[in-house]
Design a protein around this motif. Structure first.
Motif, PDB file in Angstrom:
ATOM      1  N   ARG A 133      26.055   9.017  16.337  1.00 44.36           N
ATOM      2  CA  ARG A 133      27.310   8.720  15.668  1.00 44.36           C
ATOM      3  C   ARG A 133      27.136   7.526  14.749  1.00 44.36           C
ATOM      4  O   ARG A 133      26.541   6.516  15.125  1.00 44.36           O
ATOM      5  N   VAL A 134      27.703   7.618  13.546  1.00 49.50           N
ATOM      6  CA  VAL A 134      27.798   6.482  12.637  1.00 49.50           C
ATOM      7  C   VAL A 134      29.262   6.325  12.223  1.00 49.50           C
ATOM      8  O   VAL A 134      30.050   7.262  12.325  1.00 49.50           O
ATOM      9  N   PHE A 135      29.601   5.128  11.749  1.00 49.25           N
ATOM     10  CA  PHE A 135      30.953   4.858  11.272  1.00 49.25           C
ATOM     11  C   PHE A 135      31.016   4.957   9.749  1.00 49.25           C
ATOM     12  O   PHE A 135      30.042   4.655   9.068  1.00 49.25           O
ATOM     13  N   PRO A 136      32.246   5.259   9.232  1.00 50.55           N
ATOM     14  CA  PRO A 136      32.388   5.200   7.767  1.00 50.55           C
ATOM     15  C   PRO A 136      32.232   3.762   7.236  1.00 50.55           C
ATOM     16  O   PRO A 136      31.390   3.596   6.365  1.00 50.55           O
ATOM     17  N   ASN A 137      33.018   2.746   7.543  1.00 48.04           N
ATOM     18  CA  ASN A 137      34.071   2.593   8.526  1.00 48.04           C
ATOM     19  C   ASN A 137      35.323   2.019   7.856  1.00 48.04           C
ATOM     20  O   ASN A 137      36.428   2.285   8.250  1.00 48.04           O
ATOM     21  N   ASP A 138      35.084   1.242   6.795  1.00 44.81           N
ATOM     22  CA  ASP A 138      36.163   0.507   6.159  1.00 44.81           C
ATOM     23  C   ASP A 138      36.300   0.941   4.700  1.00 44.81           C
ATOM     24  O   ASP A 138      35.417   1.602   4.142  1.00 44.81           O
ATOM     25  N   LEU A 139      37.431   0.586   4.118  1.00 44.48           N
ATOM     26  CA  LEU A 139      37.645   0.702   2.673  1.00 44.48           C
ATOM     27  C   LEU A 139      38.042  -0.698   2.196  1.00 44.48           C
ATOM     28  O   LEU A 139      39.216  -0.980   1.956  1.00 44.48           O
ATOM     29  N   PRO A 140      37.063  -1.609   2.086  1.00 43.54           N
ATOM     30  CA  PRO A 140      37.372  -3.013   1.802  1.00 43.54           C
ATOM     31  C   PRO A 140      38.149  -3.183   0.497  1.00 43.54           C
ATOM     32  O   PRO A 140      37.865  -2.521  -0.506  1.00 43.54           O
ATOM     33  N   LYS A 141      39.109  -4.096   0.536  1.00 44.55           N
ATOM     34  CA  LYS A 141      39.943  -4.317  -0.637  1.00 44.55           C
ATOM     35  C   LYS A 141      39.171  -4.908  -1.800  1.00 44.55           C
ATOM     36  O   LYS A 141      39.585  -4.770  -2.957  1.00 44.55           O
ATOM     37  N   ASP A 142      38.053  -5.583  -1.506  1.00 49.48           N
ATOM     38  CA  ASP A 142      37.262  -6.172  -2.577  1.00 49.48           C
ATOM     39  C   ASP A 142      36.200  -5.216  -3.127  1.00 49.48           C
ATOM     40  O   ASP A 142      35.337  -5.609  -3.903  1.00 49.48           O
ATOM     41  N   GLN A 143      36.259  -3.958  -2.717  1.00 47.25           N
ATOM     42  CA  GLN A 143      35.362  -2.928  -3.237  1.00 47.25           C
ATOM     43  C   GLN A 143      36.191  -1.809  -3.852  1.00 47.25           C
ATOM     44  O   GLN A 143      37.267  -1.457  -3.337  1.00 47.25           O
ATOM     45  N   ASP A 144      35.686  -1.229  -4.912  1.00 51.71           N
ATOM     46  CA  ASP A 144      36.335  -0.065  -5.499  1.00 51.71           C
ATOM     47  C   ASP A 144      36.279   1.090  -4.499  1.00 51.71           C
ATOM     48  O   ASP A 144      35.201   1.396  -3.972  1.00 51.71           O
ATOM     49  N   GLU A 145      37.422   1.714  -4.213  1.00 49.64           N
ATOM     50  CA  GLU A 145      37.463   2.757  -3.186  1.00 49.64           C
ATOM     51  C   GLU A 145      36.546   3.926  -3.530  1.00 49.64           C
ATOM     52  O   GLU A 145      35.831   4.447  -2.662  1.00 49.64           O
ATOM     53  N   LYS A 146      36.552   4.350  -4.773  1.00 54.04           N
ATOM     54  CA  LYS A 146      35.699   5.468  -5.170  1.00 54.04           C
ATOM     55  C   LYS A 146      34.230   5.133  -4.954  1.00 54.04           C
ATOM     56  O   LYS A 146      33.451   5.968  -4.468  1.00 54.04           O
ATOM     57  N   ALA A 147      33.836   3.910  -5.278  1.00 56.62           N
ATOM     58  CA  ALA A 147      32.453   3.492  -5.086  1.00 56.62           C
ATOM     59  C   ALA A 147      32.106   3.424  -3.597  1.00 56.62           C
ATOM     60  O   ALA A 147      30.988   3.782  -3.190  1.00 56.62           O
ATOM     61  N   THR A 148      33.059   2.974  -2.776  1.00 53.93           N
ATOM     62  CA  THR A 148      32.833   2.913  -1.335  1.00 53.93           C
ATOM     63  C   THR A 148      32.603   4.304  -0.762  1.00 53.93           C
ATOM     64  O   THR A 148      31.663   4.531   0.015  1.00 53.93           O
ATOM     65  N   VAL A 149      33.456   5.244  -1.132  1.00 51.71           N
ATOM     66  CA  VAL A 149      33.316   6.617  -0.640  1.00 51.71           C
ATOM     67  C   VAL A 149      31.992   7.213  -1.104  1.00 51.71           C
ATOM     68  O   VAL A 149      31.291   7.889  -0.338  1.00 51.71           O
ATOM     69  N   GLU A 150      31.613   6.941  -2.342  1.00 46.03           N
ATOM     70  CA  GLU A 150      30.342   7.454  -2.860  1.00 46.03           C
ATOM     71  C   GLU A 150      29.160   6.867  -2.088  1.00 46.03           C
ATOM     72  O   GLU A 150      28.171   7.559  -1.815  1.00 46.03           O
ATOM     73  N   THR A 151      29.273   5.614  -1.700  1.00 51.17           N
ATOM     74  CA  THR A 151      28.213   4.978  -0.910  1.00 51.17           C
ATOM     75  C   THR A 151      28.105   5.616   0.472  1.00 51.17           C
ATOM     76  O   THR A 151      26.999   5.842   0.979  1.00 51.17           O
ATOM     77  N   ILE A 152      29.244   5.912   1.094  1.00 51.25           N
ATOM     78  CA  ILE A 152      29.230   6.603   2.389  1.00 51.25           C
ATOM     79  C   ILE A 152      28.529   7.956   2.250  1.00 51.25           C
ATOM     80  O   ILE A 152      27.690   8.337   3.078  1.00 51.25           O
ATOM     81  N   ILE A 153      28.859   8.684   1.207  1.00 51.99           N
ATOM     82  CA  ILE A 153      28.250   9.995   0.963  1.00 51.99           C
ATOM     83  C   ILE A 153      26.739   9.864   0.775  1.00 51.99           C
ATOM     84  O   ILE A 153      25.952  10.597   1.399  1.00 51.99           O
ATOM     85  N   LYS A 169      21.425  15.645  14.364  1.00 51.85           N
ATOM     86  CA  LYS A 169      22.426  15.566  13.309  1.00 51.85           C
ATOM     87  C   LYS A 169      23.077  14.186  13.312  1.00 51.85           C
ATOM     88  O   LYS A 169      23.303  13.609  14.374  1.00 51.85           O
ATOM     89  N   VAL A 170      23.389  13.701  12.122  1.00 55.95           N
ATOM     90  CA  VAL A 170      24.076  12.426  11.947  1.00 55.95           C
ATOM     91  C   VAL A 170      25.560  12.731  11.770  1.00 55.95           C
ATOM     92  O   VAL A 170      25.946  13.408  10.809  1.00 55.95           O
ATOM     93  N   LEU A 171      26.377  12.259  12.704  1.00 57.22           N
ATOM     94  CA  LEU A 171      27.797  12.595  12.702  1.00 57.22           C
ATOM     95  C   LEU A 171      28.636  11.375  12.348  1.00 57.22           C
ATOM     96  O   LEU A 171      28.553  10.333  13.012  1.00 57.22           O
ATOM     97  N   LEU A 172      29.447  11.525  11.326  1.00 56.91           N
ATOM     98  CA  LEU A 172      30.383  10.494  10.899  1.00 56.91           C
ATOM     99  C   LEU A 172      31.653  10.642  11.718  1.00 56.91           C
ATOM    100  O   LEU A 172      32.270  11.710  11.736  1.00 56.91           O
ATOM    101  N   GLU A 173      32.059   9.576  12.389  1.00 55.11           N
ATOM    102  CA  GLU A 173      33.298   9.644  13.167  1.00 55.11           C
ATOM    103  C   GLU A 173      34.507   9.375  12.281  1.00 55.11           C
ATOM    104  O   GLU A 173      34.468   8.520  11.392  1.00 55.11           O
ATOM    105  N   SER A 174      35.586  10.110  12.515  1.00 59.54           N
ATOM    106  CA  SER A 174      36.859   9.793  11.861  1.00 59.54           C
ATOM    107  C   SER A 174      37.355   8.499  12.502  1.00 59.54           C
ATOM    108  O   SER A 174      37.868   8.478  13.612  1.00 59.54           O
ATOM    109  N   HIS A 175      37.207   7.402  11.783  1.00 54.62           N
ATOM    110  CA  HIS A 175      37.356   6.087  12.402  1.00 54.62           C
ATOM    111  C   HIS A 175      37.681   5.050  11.343  1.00 54.62           C
ATOM    112  O   HIS A 175      37.368   5.226  10.166  1.00 54.62           O
ATOM    113  N   GLY A 176      38.272   3.948  11.780  1.00 55.83           N
ATOM    114  CA  GLY A 176      38.565   2.858  10.862  1.00 55.83           C
ATOM    115  C   GLY A 176      39.606   3.270   9.836  1.00 55.83           C
ATOM    116  O   GLY A 176      40.656   3.801  10.176  1.00 55.83           O
TER     117      GLY A 176
END
Length: 298
Positions: A133-153, A169-176
Motif C-alpha cells: 500500500r502507498v498513500f496519495p496522500n495530500d493536495l498541498p495548498k502550496d502546490q498546483d493541484e494538477k501538477a500534484t496529481v500528475e506526480t502521483i500518476i 501490485k502497488v495499491l494506492l489507498e483512497s486516503h487523505g
C-alpha cells in the motif's frame, strides 16, 4: 548487477508461489491490519488471526514499529522462519502497508518516498505477498493541484515498472485528500499499469464526500484489489470509531456493492488502535469483526 536486475532475478525464482487465488470465494476472505494490535508481537498476531478464523493478515507495523523492511523478523536470517510461522497457521500475508507518500513535487522528498516503496516491493516479493500500500496522500495548498496529481500518476508508473515480473501490485489507498471517485479514477486510468491498483477504503471517501458506496464501487471496481473496512459514528465534530455495525456509516451498502460486484479479494478490518488508543482493545474488536461480518455481508 544493478539492484533492479538483481531484484528481478530473485523475483523470477520466488514468485511462482506469490499469487493469491482471486476466483470468487464461497465465503468472504477476512484479514485485519496490525494497526489494530500495536502491543502484540508478531506471533501473538498470528495466533489471534488463526483462532478467530481470519485467512490473512495485513502488516502495517509490529509492536508499533512501522519500518517493516528493517524489522528483525524480516532480516535475511529470520525471513524463512517468519514465512514458515505464517504458513503453519494457514494464513497469508496479503498486504504490506508502507508510509510512502506520492504527492511531493520536491525531487528529494519524492525520491525518498519512492525508495521506501521499492523496499516494500522487494520485501513483499520475498514474502510472497501480492500487494503493498502507498498513500496519495495530500493536495498541498502550496502546490498546483494538477501538477500534484500528475506526480502521483508518474510515481505509480515508476513503482509499477519496478514491480514488473515480481508478482507484487502497488495499491494506492483512497486516503487523505485524494478521496473523490473522479480523481481516483483519473489517476488509475492515466497510470494504466498492470502492477498498479487501489485499496478501497469507502469510509475515508464517504466521510468527506458523502458519495454512495455503490456509486464509488461502480466507478472504481476495475482497479480495486484490496479493501479496508471500518465503521464509525460520524457527526459534525468528526468520527468516533465503533465495532462493525454499531456506527452510522453505510458499511453494509459498501459490503453489498463488493459482494454483488464480484469482488474476490480480502476484506481487511482496519481498527486504528495505534492512532486512537481510546478505542476498544483488539481482543474485543478483532473477534467481533470476524463473528459479525457475515451478517453485514449477506
Amino acid at each position: 548487477m544493478s539492484n533492479r536486475r538483481a531484484f528481478l532475478k530473485q523475483s523470477s525464482g520466488l514468485l511462482g508461489l506469490s499469487a493469491l487465488d482471486f476466483s470468487a470465494p464461497k465465503n468472504a476472505l477476512l484479514s485485519f491490519s496490525t494497526l489494530g494490535c500495536p502491543a502484540w508481537t508478531f506471533s501473538q498476531t498470528l495466533q489471534h488471526a488463526s483462532s478467530n478464523n481470519y485467512q490473512g493478515i495485513e502488516i502495517r507495523g509490529i509492536k508499533g514499529d512501522l519500518d517493516l523492511p528493517n524489522h528483525p523478523i524480516f532480516s535475511a536470517t529470520n525471513l524463512a522462519s517468519t514465512s514458515r510461522e505464517v504458513a503453519d497457521k494457514n494464513l497469508k500475508i496479503v498486504n504490506l502497508g508502507s508510509s510512502a507518500n506520492l504527492h511531493f513535487l520536491d525531487s528529494i522528498k519524492r525520491q525518498k518516498n519512492l525508495d521506501e516503496a521499492k523496499k516494500y516491493i522487494e520485501l513483499a516479493n520475498q514474502l510472497a505477498c501480492p500487494f503493498i500500500r502507498v498513500f496519495p496522500n495530500d493536495l498541498p495548498k502550496d502546490q498546483d493541484e494538477k501538477a500534484t496529481v500528475e506526480t502521483i500518476i508518474n510515481s505509480l508508473r515508476d513503482l509499477g515498472d519496478f514491480a514488473k515480473n515480481s508478482g507484487v501490485k502497488v495499491l494506492l489507498e483512497s486516503h487523505g485528500k485524494v478521496i473523490k471517485s473522479d480523481m481516483l479514477l483519473h489517476i488509475m486510468q492515466e497510470a494504466n499499469h498492470q502492477n498498479v491498483g487501489l485499496v478501497w477504503d469507502f469510509f475515508n471517501m464517504w466521510s468527506v464526500t458523502k458519495e454512495a458506496p455503490a456509486e464509488m464501487y461502480q466507478q472504481l471496481k476495475k482497479y480495486i484489489f484490496h479493501t479496508h473496512i471500518k465503521d464509525a459514528i460520524l457527526t459534525e465534530k468528526g468520527e468516533t470509531y465503533t465495532l462493525l455495525g454499531e456506527g452510522n456509516s453505510p458499511v453494509k451498502e459498501a459490503l453489498h456493492a463488493l459482494k454483488s460486484g464480484g469482488y474476490a479479494g480480502y476484506y481487511s478490518f482496519e481498527w486504528e488502535k495505534l492512532w486512537h488508543p481510546e478505542i476498544q482493545e483488539p481482543e474485543i474488536a478483532l473477534p467481533h469483526f470476524a463473528k459479525n461480518f457475515t451478517n453485514m455481508w449477506v
